[in-house]
Design a protein around this motif. Structure first.
Motif, PDB file in Angstrom:
ATOM      1  N   ASP A 207     -51.874  17.354  37.538  1.00 44.75           N
ATOM      2  CA  ASP A 207     -51.437  16.024  37.106  1.00 44.75           C
ATOM      3  C   ASP A 207     -51.444  15.900  35.589  1.00 44.75           C
ATOM      4  O   ASP A 207     -51.791  14.858  35.030  1.00 44.75           O
ATOM      5  CB  ASP A 207     -52.319  14.937  37.730  1.00 44.75           C
ATOM      6  CG  ASP A 207     -53.808  15.194  37.511  1.00 44.75           C
ATOM      7  OD1 ASP A 207     -54.190  16.348  37.231  1.00 44.75           O
ATOM      8  OD2 ASP A 207     -54.595  14.229  37.622  1.00 44.75           O
ATOM      9  N   VAL A 208     -51.082  16.984  34.913  1.00 37.32           N
ATOM     10  CA  VAL A 208     -50.958  16.965  33.450  1.00 37.32           C
ATOM     11  C   VAL A 208     -49.622  17.586  33.047  1.00 37.32           C
ATOM     12  O   VAL A 208     -49.040  18.375  33.800  1.00 37.32           O
ATOM     13  CB  VAL A 208     -52.093  17.759  32.766  1.00 37.32           C
ATOM     14  CG1 VAL A 208     -53.444  17.137  33.075  1.00 37.32           C
ATOM     15  CG2 VAL A 208     -52.076  19.226  33.186  1.00 37.32           C
ATOM     16  N   PHE A 209     -49.159  17.238  31.865  1.00 35.25           N
ATOM     17  CA  PHE A 209     -47.874  17.758  31.389  1.00 35.25           C
ATOM     18  C   PHE A 209     -48.000  18.098  29.911  1.00 35.25           C
ATOM     19  O   PHE A 209     -47.775  17.253  29.041  1.00 35.25           O
ATOM     20  CB  PHE A 209     -46.771  16.703  31.604  1.00 35.25           C
ATOM     21  CG  PHE A 209     -45.381  17.275  31.691  1.00 35.25           C
ATOM     22  CD1 PHE A 209     -44.651  17.180  32.853  1.00 35.25           C
ATOM     23  CD2 PHE A 209     -44.814  17.910  30.592  1.00 35.25           C
ATOM     24  CE1 PHE A 209     -43.362  17.708  32.940  1.00 35.25           C
ATOM     25  CE2 PHE A 209     -43.538  18.447  30.665  1.00 35.25           C
ATOM     26  CZ  PHE A 209     -42.803  18.339  31.835  1.00 35.25           C
ATOM     27  N   PRO A 210     -48.396  19.331  29.595  1.00 31.58           N
ATOM     28  CA  PRO A 210     -48.556  19.718  28.190  1.00 31.58           C
ATOM     29  C   PRO A 210     -47.230  19.589  27.437  1.00 31.58           C
ATOM     30  O   PRO A 210     -46.216  20.122  27.889  1.00 31.58           O
ATOM     31  CB  PRO A 210     -48.965  21.195  28.272  1.00 31.58           C
ATOM     32  CG  PRO A 210     -49.491  21.380  29.663  1.00 31.58           C
ATOM     33  CD  PRO A 210     -48.725  20.429  30.519  1.00 31.58           C
ATOM     34  N   VAL A 211     -47.264  18.858  26.338  1.00 30.61           N
ATOM     35  CA  VAL A 211     -46.054  18.682  25.531  1.00 30.61           C
ATOM     36  C   VAL A 211     -46.172  19.490  24.247  1.00 30.61           C
ATOM     37  O   VAL A 211     -46.945  19.155  23.361  1.00 30.61           O
ATOM     38  CB  VAL A 211     -45.815  17.195  25.205  1.00 30.61           C
ATOM     39  CG1 VAL A 211     -44.591  17.046  24.314  1.00 30.61           C
ATOM     40  CG2 VAL A 211     -45.642  16.393  26.480  1.00 30.61           C
TER      41      VAL A 211
ATOM     42  N   THR B  89     -43.700  22.042  21.356  1.00 34.83           N
ATOM     43  CA  THR B  89     -42.451  21.888  20.626  1.00 34.83           C
ATOM     44  C   THR B  89     -41.214  22.067  21.523  1.00 34.83           C
ATOM     45  O   THR B  89     -40.215  21.380  21.358  1.00 34.83           O
ATOM     46  CB  THR B  89     -42.416  22.851  19.419  1.00 34.83           C
ATOM     47  OG1 THR B  89     -41.076  22.984  18.994  1.00 34.83           O
ATOM     48  CG2 THR B  89     -42.947  24.211  19.777  1.00 34.83           C
ATOM     49  N   TRP B  90     -41.327  22.970  22.532  1.00 31.29           N
ATOM     50  CA  TRP B  90     -40.181  23.207  23.433  1.00 31.29           C
ATOM     51  C   TRP B  90     -39.943  22.034  24.369  1.00 31.29           C
ATOM     52  O   TRP B  90     -38.793  21.641  24.609  1.00 31.29           O
ATOM     53  CB  TRP B  90     -40.413  24.473  24.260  1.00 31.29           C
ATOM     54  CG  TRP B  90     -40.446  25.718  23.432  1.00 31.29           C
ATOM     55  CD1 TRP B  90     -41.555  26.399  23.023  1.00 31.29           C
ATOM     56  CD2 TRP B  90     -39.321  26.418  22.885  1.00 31.29           C
ATOM     57  NE1 TRP B  90     -41.193  27.483  22.258  1.00 31.29           N
ATOM     58  CE2 TRP B  90     -39.829  27.514  22.163  1.00 31.29           C
ATOM     59  CE3 TRP B  90     -37.939  26.218  22.935  1.00 31.29           C
ATOM     60  CZ2 TRP B  90     -39.001  28.421  21.501  1.00 31.29           C
ATOM     61  CZ3 TRP B  90     -37.118  27.128  22.283  1.00 31.29           C
ATOM     62  CH2 TRP B  90     -37.652  28.204  21.575  1.00 31.29           C
ATOM     63  N   ILE B  91     -41.032  21.508  24.913  1.00 30.44           N
ATOM     64  CA  ILE B  91     -40.913  20.369  25.831  1.00 30.44           C
ATOM     65  C   ILE B  91     -40.406  19.143  25.070  1.00 30.44           C
ATOM     66  O   ILE B  91     -39.576  18.379  25.583  1.00 30.44           O
ATOM     67  CB  ILE B  91     -42.270  20.072  26.499  1.00 30.44           C
ATOM     68  CG1 ILE B  91     -42.662  21.223  27.443  1.00 30.44           C
ATOM     69  CG2 ILE B  91     -42.232  18.756  27.262  1.00 30.44           C
ATOM     70  CD1 ILE B  91     -41.736  21.428  28.630  1.00 30.44           C
ATOM     71  N   ALA B  92     -40.874  18.977  23.844  1.00 30.44           N
ATOM     72  CA  ALA B  92     -40.397  17.858  23.032  1.00 30.44           C
ATOM     73  C   ALA B  92     -38.891  17.973  22.802  1.00 30.44           C
ATOM     74  O   ALA B  92     -38.152  16.997  22.924  1.00 30.44           O
ATOM     75  CB  ALA B  92     -41.149  17.825  21.702  1.00 30.44           C
ATOM     76  N   LYS B  93     -38.437  19.207  22.504  1.00 34.07           N
ATOM     77  CA  LYS B  93     -36.996  19.456  22.329  1.00 34.07           C
ATOM     78  C   LYS B  93     -36.233  19.098  23.601  1.00 34.07           C
ATOM     79  O   LYS B  93     -35.182  18.456  23.560  1.00 34.07           O
ATOM     80  CB  LYS B  93     -36.754  20.941  22.040  1.00 34.07           C
ATOM     81  CG  LYS B  93     -36.826  21.326  20.587  1.00 34.07           C
ATOM     82  CD  LYS B  93     -36.482  22.808  20.430  1.00 34.07           C
ATOM     83  CE  LYS B  93     -37.166  23.379  19.213  1.00 34.07           C
ATOM     84  NZ  LYS B  93     -37.113  24.850  19.169  1.00 34.07           N
TER      85      LYS B  93
END
Length: 280
Positions: free
Chosen positions: A222-226, A228-232
């Motif tokens: 239940d976590v979603f590491p953000v 630089t790629w995920i932000a993009k």
DNA sequence: TTCCAGGTGCATA
DNA sequence: TATGCACATGGA
């Protein structure tokens, strides 16, 4: 996917939910070698050789029950993928990296590894962690174990600089004085938000690194590491949003208990597919 | 040469 | 609470 354990060999039949390349190269782990067509993966003081066969894989190790848990073999990934595929944005990533499984990694090793990962690229993370293993880890013959906290306590900050950790050397020196393996294990009794608060105060551990430890160490989905790629990705496919904390909140809310899986499919896809296109 | 990589810590307002 | 900047290192 089915599997059987015979004489410490794990036999996996079916490749849809287990692809060793996807599992090891998707960025969740840094300690492995490609040896010809085979992969060797290292965790704690153990290792496993994974060989592809016609209808699946053979995992050779001296501790099959450890790697049964490590590779999360009891979880039904086809079910997870079928649910996640309903989200249009995940269709491509799941077709691309459908063989991913979220590894259950050692807590201390995950803590150290992801502190090193901050603002760093995967090649160099692997290089630094390899040097750490070789210079401090117990010699196991064909490889070196991941160092214990005790062995790391004997070294000063210069040592971590010398293995190439850069400005993260200070984080490493401090963090091993803040926690030990027992304390990390105790934290597992806490619910995810409280556990996250315990991690985030550690030296070199911010929101993103904490989420990676939660996902790959504690197995919290239940976590979603953000990063630089995920932000993009979020800015490209959802909406322009600078604030990573807000991106994280929205994605956790959207994917709930499957957030961790969704994140990993997306990260692998962005980095190896979209990423390369942008460079060419 | 400049930019970027699985970001964090710290000072400042 | 939020914003801005410094921080090693190596590859593209």
């Amino acid at each position: 996917m089915k599997y059987k354990i015979v004489n410490n060999v794990i036999n996996i039949s079916g490749k849809e939910d287990f692809n060793i390349k996807d599992i090891l190269e998707c960025g969740q782990i840094f300690s492995f070698d490609k040896q010809g067509d085979d992969y060797v993966v290292y965790s704690r003081d153990k290792c496993a050789k994974v060989v592809e066969s016609e209808d699946g894989y053979k995992i050779m190790t001296n501790d099959s029950s450890y790697f049964e848990n490590f590779f999360d073999l009891k979880t039904d990934y086809s079910k997870i993928k079928n649910t996640l595929k309903k989200e249009p944005i995940l269709k491509g990533p799941i077709e691309f990296g459908g063989g991913i499984r979220i590894l259950k990694q050692d807590l201390f090793e995950t803590l150290i590894s992801f502190i090193v990962s901050a603002n760093n690229n995967i090649k160099r993370i692997q290089l630094i962690l390899n040097r750490l293993r070789k210079s401090l880890g117990k010699d196991m013959g064909t490889y070196h174990a991941f160092p214990t906290r005790e062995s790391m306590l004997k070294k000063d900050e210069t040592f971590f600089k010398d293995i190439g950790a850069g400005y993260r050397a200070g984080y490493l020196y401090k963090v091993i004085r803040q926690v030990d393996e027992e304390k990390l294990k105790e934290y597992d009794n806490l619910k995810t938000p409280e556990l996250r608060n315990k991690l985030i105060v550690l030296s070199g551990v911010g929101p993103k690194v904490a989420d990676c430890i939660l996902l790959f160490g504690y197995g919290r989905k239940d976590v979603f590491p953000v990063d630089t790629w995920i932000a993009k990705m979020y800015n490209k496919y959802y909406e322009p949003l600078e604030n990573r904390e807000k991106i994280r909140e929205k994605l956790v809310e959207k994917f709930g208990n499957l957030a961790g899986y969704a994140q990993q499919y997306l990260f692998y896809f962005m980095r190896s597919f979209v990423g390369n296109n942008e460079h060419s």
